[in-house]
Design a protein around this motif. Structure first.
Motif, PDB file in Angstrom:
ATOM      1  N   GLU A   1     -38.177 -42.226 -37.342  1.00 46.26           N
ATOM      2  CA  GLU A   1     -37.039 -43.029 -37.029  1.00 46.26           C
ATOM      3  C   GLU A   1     -35.753 -42.438 -37.289  1.00 46.26           C
ATOM      4  OE1 GLU A   1     -36.925 -46.932 -37.746  1.00 46.26           O
ATOM      5  OE2 GLU A   1     -38.971 -46.610 -36.834  1.00 46.26           O
ATOM      6  N   ASN A   2     -35.629 -41.017 -37.896  1.00 48.50           N
ATOM      7  CA  ASN A   2     -34.689 -40.463 -37.675  1.00 48.50           C
ATOM      8  C   ASN A   2     -34.258 -39.998 -36.667  1.00 48.50           C
ATOM      9  OD1 ASN A   2     -33.909 -41.315 -40.289  1.00 48.50           O
ATOM     10  ND2 ASN A   2     -34.961 -39.464 -41.442  1.00 48.50           N
ATOM     11  N   LEU A   3     -35.227 -39.722 -35.612  1.00 47.15           N
ATOM     12  CA  LEU A   3     -35.084 -38.933 -34.293  1.00 47.15           C
ATOM     13  C   LEU A   3     -34.281 -39.804 -33.334  1.00 47.15           C
ATOM     14  CD1 LEU A   3     -38.579 -36.908 -33.723  1.00 47.15           C
ATOM     15  CD2 LEU A   3     -36.154 -36.058 -34.385  1.00 47.15           C
ATOM     16  N   SER A   4     -33.256 -39.312 -32.686  1.00 49.92           N
ATOM     17  CA  SER A   4     -32.629 -40.098 -31.884  1.00 49.92           C
ATOM     18  C   SER A   4     -33.073 -39.861 -30.649  1.00 49.92           C
ATOM     19  CB  SER A   4     -31.328 -39.709 -31.842  1.00 49.92           C
ATOM     20  OG  SER A   4     -30.655 -39.853 -33.024  1.00 49.92           O
ATOM     21  N   THR A   5     -33.026 -41.098 -29.474  1.00 50.34           N
ATOM     22  CA  THR A   5     -33.489 -40.926 -28.240  1.00 50.34           C
ATOM     23  C   THR A   5     -32.462 -40.209 -27.374  1.00 50.34           C
ATOM     24  OG1 THR A   5     -32.581 -43.074 -27.999  1.00 50.34           O
ATOM     25  CG2 THR A   5     -34.859 -42.957 -28.350  1.00 50.34           C
ATOM     26  N   GLY A   6     -31.565 -39.734 -27.894  1.00 46.81           N
ATOM     27  CA  GLY A   6     -30.423 -38.874 -27.273  1.00 46.81           C
ATOM     28  C   GLY A   6     -29.399 -38.326 -28.215  1.00 46.81           C
ATOM     29  N   LEU A   7     -28.575 -37.603 -27.701  1.00 45.99           N
ATOM     30  CA  LEU A   7     -27.540 -37.030 -28.473  1.00 45.99           C
ATOM     31  C   LEU A   7     -26.418 -37.814 -28.913  1.00 45.99           C
ATOM     32  CD1 LEU A   7     -26.791 -33.652 -26.444  1.00 45.99           C
ATOM     33  CD2 LEU A   7     -27.745 -33.895 -28.652  1.00 45.99           C
ATOM     34  N   ARG A   8     -26.217 -39.161 -28.209  1.00 51.45           N
ATOM     35  CA  ARG A   8     -25.182 -39.758 -28.554  1.00 51.45           C
ATOM     36  C   ARG A   8     -25.581 -40.710 -29.717  1.00 51.45           C
ATOM     37  NH1 ARG A   8     -20.933 -40.824 -25.535  1.00 51.45           N
ATOM     38  NH2 ARG A   8     -20.794 -39.608 -23.666  1.00 51.45           N
ATOM     39  N   ASN A   9     -26.779 -40.668 -30.356  1.00 48.62           N
ATOM     40  CA  ASN A   9     -27.075 -41.396 -31.569  1.00 48.62           C
ATOM     41  C   ASN A   9     -26.937 -40.457 -32.862  1.00 48.62           C
ATOM     42  OD1 ASN A   9     -27.634 -43.923 -30.258  1.00 48.62           O
ATOM     43  ND2 ASN A   9     -29.777 -43.005 -29.620  1.00 48.62           N
ATOM     44  N   LEU A  10     -26.324 -39.210 -32.534  1.00 50.70           N
ATOM     45  CA  LEU A  10     -26.411 -38.199 -33.599  1.00 50.70           C
ATOM     46  C   LEU A  10     -25.189 -38.362 -34.369  1.00 50.70           C
ATOM     47  CD1 LEU A  10     -28.087 -35.121 -32.172  1.00 50.70           C
ATOM     48  CD2 LEU A  10     -29.119 -36.764 -34.020  1.00 50.70           C
ATOM     49  N   GLY A  11     -23.992 -39.038 -33.538  1.00 49.32           N
ATOM     50  CA  GLY A  11     -22.780 -39.292 -34.495  1.00 49.32           C
ATOM     51  C   GLY A  11     -21.884 -38.404 -34.036  1.00 49.32           C
TER      52      GLY A  11
ATOM     53  N   LEU B   1     -19.125 -33.819 -27.815  1.00 53.34           N
ATOM     54  CA  LEU B   1     -20.281 -34.338 -27.292  1.00 53.34           C
ATOM     55  C   LEU B   1     -20.146 -34.371 -25.488  1.00 53.34           C
ATOM     56  CD1 LEU B   1     -22.929 -35.816 -27.523  1.00 53.34           C
ATOM     57  CD2 LEU B   1     -21.696 -37.941 -27.880  1.00 53.34           C
ATOM     58  N   LYS B   2     -19.164 -34.410 -25.073  1.00 56.09           N
ATOM     59  CA  LYS B   2     -19.223 -34.593 -23.432  1.00 56.09           C
ATOM     60  C   LYS B   2     -19.383 -33.198 -22.838  1.00 56.09           C
ATOM     61  CE  LYS B   2     -15.809 -38.342 -22.355  1.00 56.09           C
ATOM     62  NZ  LYS B   2     -14.484 -38.719 -22.044  1.00 56.09           N
ATOM     63  N   ILE B   3     -18.926 -32.026 -23.715  1.00 60.64           N
ATOM     64  CA  ILE B   3     -19.190 -30.747 -23.261  1.00 60.64           C
ATOM     65  C   ILE B   3     -20.766 -30.290 -23.458  1.00 60.64           C
ATOM     66  CG2 ILE B   3     -18.555 -28.241 -23.828  1.00 60.64           C
ATOM     67  CD1 ILE B   3     -15.865 -29.341 -24.861  1.00 60.64           C
TER      68      ILE B   3
END
Length: 558
Positions: free
Chosen positions: A286-296, A302-304
């Motif tokens: 459940e802690n695994l995000s489906t992408g970088l944007r969900n890591l905070g 993040l854009k870079i």
């Protein structure tokens, strides 16, 4: 004459104390230090010390081992308060709340407990610290270890289960309901408290259970020494470890169902002087995000980073110390770019999360399957993306670099403190600068910082001289931790990642070939590539009220 002088006077009547020790005792700046020096040098035992306090302060001594304690006492004081202050709720009669303590000098603690318990008066009794901690451990696990107990049931601190030496008896003991329930309980509690690791540590006289919550270890339970082998045997059985082997380290896994989801546990045992120490790593998908944007991550780095992972080939390296979330970041990248038309293969030691749709290989050096050998074999499987769990040696680094030049996207981790440090480290490992410049797409560094508890954080007035010293020019309100039951009185709840990203361009590649210094590369990247160091990223979270200045400084101090 103060209490310290009276204690020393009492000891000197029966024992001689050399001048050096006497001076150390007299200069002890707090009770805990004073007590530890007395105990370690066998000048007095704890019960004698408590009897002196009892006589001086007119506080009764209570031997908890001889006292029948109602299970309903758990409702008198929250578990985390009992553990934190090392006090035991004895009874509540009328408006008087009685607690057992081993330190009657801590007036602040007793005042805190009076406020928390809402009692008009708090009375003290004195008990041995070990007995207090054991009683707390039994009391607060009573609900689930013995769910059939009613409100009028009692227990005695001295109650233990005898563990026999033979293997057959040990297995039988480990499968008895009290042991099974006790192990289930501390695993269940760890999940409820969001622990990332459970540490089972044997000491000379007890077995201690600790949880790592938001990166910090907290002591939670104490088992009697007599139950140690049965508890450890139970862990070995559920982890499929060799129950007869106690001289060598072992690794295993098991799964549990929790709140309608499956949780993986990675188990590691290590022989120590007082028995085997176990660490259970909690792996919750459940802690695994489906992408970088969900890591905070903050928006700018993040854009870079997202621009970097669009590269069709090359190498992306995530750096940071152990426990900084590197593997979670790599898994999140894989989840984001994982599609049926891509052949993704990982080489890990060990495999932390099992992900559907990708091929995962577990490194096994005992049979010759190292990162380097595994990577060679993977290259013959026509991969599109390869995740190498860690670049540990020059051979792995060399193969990864050359693979990234032949059309594969390589994701890996490295132990360095900064993003720019990746360049220096790989060159030190023997990678030619021109190869590194051609293959490296970006390097990142990250840390995990604790988030302030949203229910109790309070405003922090930071002096301008401090802000100037930290080079913080942005305006905003700072916050600091306070502590409440919601956050376990730590002031923090949950963690968030901070990130620095070094995205390479032609100029930086040229600087690598010319072997320019880290500082020169960082200076150029800051002016032209939007690079910001970890600490600056952390400070932006402070200004958003997410964390405290102290936490950012702690996490980013090298």
């Amino acid at each position: 004459m103060n209490i310290k002088e009276k204690i020393l006077g009492h000891i000197q009547k029966n024992k001689s104390i050399n001048q050096e020790m006497l001076k150390a005792l007299q200069e002890a700046d707090n009770y805990d230090t004073f007590k530890r020096l007395l105990m370690e040098n066998h000048l007095i035992n704890e019960e004698e010390l408590l009897l002196i306090f009892s006589k001086e302060f007119k506080i009764p001594f209570l031997d908890l081992k001889k006292y029948k304690i109602p299970y309903k006492n758990k409702d008198l004081l929250p578990q985390e308060i009992s553990f934190k202050y090392k006090v035991f709720p004895v009874c509540n009669i009328g408006n008087v709340f009685t607690i057992a303590t081993a330190n009657p000098l801590n007036i602040i603690t007793h005042d805190d407990i009076r406020i928390i318990s809402k009692a008009e008066k708090v009375d003290l009794v004195l008990s041995r610290e070990d007995d207090i901690m054991k009683a707390i451990s039994i009391l607060y696990k009573a609900d689930e270890v013995s769910p059939l107990l009613d409100e009028d049931s009692y227990f005695e601190v001295g109650e233990t289960v005898e563990v026999k030496d033979s293997l057959e008896n040990l297995i039988d003991e480990s499968e008895r309901p009290p042991i099974v329930r006790a192990v289930d309980l501390f695993i269940y509690n760890a999940l409820k408290k969001r622990a990332s690791d459970i540490h089972i540590e044997p000491y000379q006289d007890r077995l201690v259970i600790k949880y790592r919550i938001d990166g910090v270890l907290h002591e939670e339970f104490n088992f009697p020494k007599k139950n140690q082998q049965a508890v450890l045997a139970r862990l070995k059985i559920i982890s499929s470890l060799d129950i007869t082997e106690s001289r060598l380290p072992q690794d295993g896994r098991f799964k549990v169902k929790f709140e309608n989801r499956e949780i993986d546990f990675r188990v590691s045992s290590l022989p120590t002087h007082f028995g085997e120490k176990f660490v259970l790593r909690v792996l919750d998908k459940e802690n695994l995000s489906t992408g970088l944007r969900n890591l905070g991550f903050s928006e700018e780095p993040l854009k870079i980073f997202e621009e970097a992972i669009k590269a069709p080939f090359g190498m992306i390296v995530v750096t940071g110390p152990t426990g900084s979330g590197k593997s979670t970041t790599l898994y999140s990248i894989i989840n984001q770019i994982n599609t049926p038309e891509k052949n993704i293969i990982t080489i890990e030691d060990p495999i932390e999360y099992q992900i559907e749709g990708i091929t995962q290989i577990h490194v096994n050096t005992e049979i010759g399957l190292s990162f380097a050998n595994g990577l060679r074999s993977v290259l013959r499987q026509s991969p599109d993306i390869i995740m190498v769990g860690e670049i540990r040696d020059s051979e792995t680094a060399d193969i990864a670099i050359k693979a990234s030049l032949t059309g594969e996207l390589i994701l890996s981790t490295l132990h360095t403190n900064t993003a720019a440090g990746t360049i220096t480290r790989l060159i030190d490992m023997g990678i030619e600068p021109f190869l590194l410049a051609s293959s490296l797409v970006c390097a990142t560094a990250q840390r995990l910082i604790r988030k302030l508890c949203p229910k109790c954080k309070e405003k922090d007035e930071v002096e301008k001289s401090v802000l100037d010293k930290l080079k913080i020019t942005a305006k905003g309100q700072f916050f600091k931790p306070k502590g409440c039951p919601y956050c376990g009185n730590t002031g923090y709840r949950g963690r968030i990642a901070i990130l620095e990203v070094l995205l390479l361009d032609d100029k930086i590649k040229e600087m690598i070939i010319e072997r320019r210094s880290e500082d020169e590369i960082i200076d150029y990247a800051a002016k032209n590539k939007g690079y910001k160091p970890l600490r600056d990223n952390g400070f932006s979270h402070c200004l958003e009220g997410t964390t405290s200045l102290e936490e950012v400084i702690r996490a980013t101090s090298e």
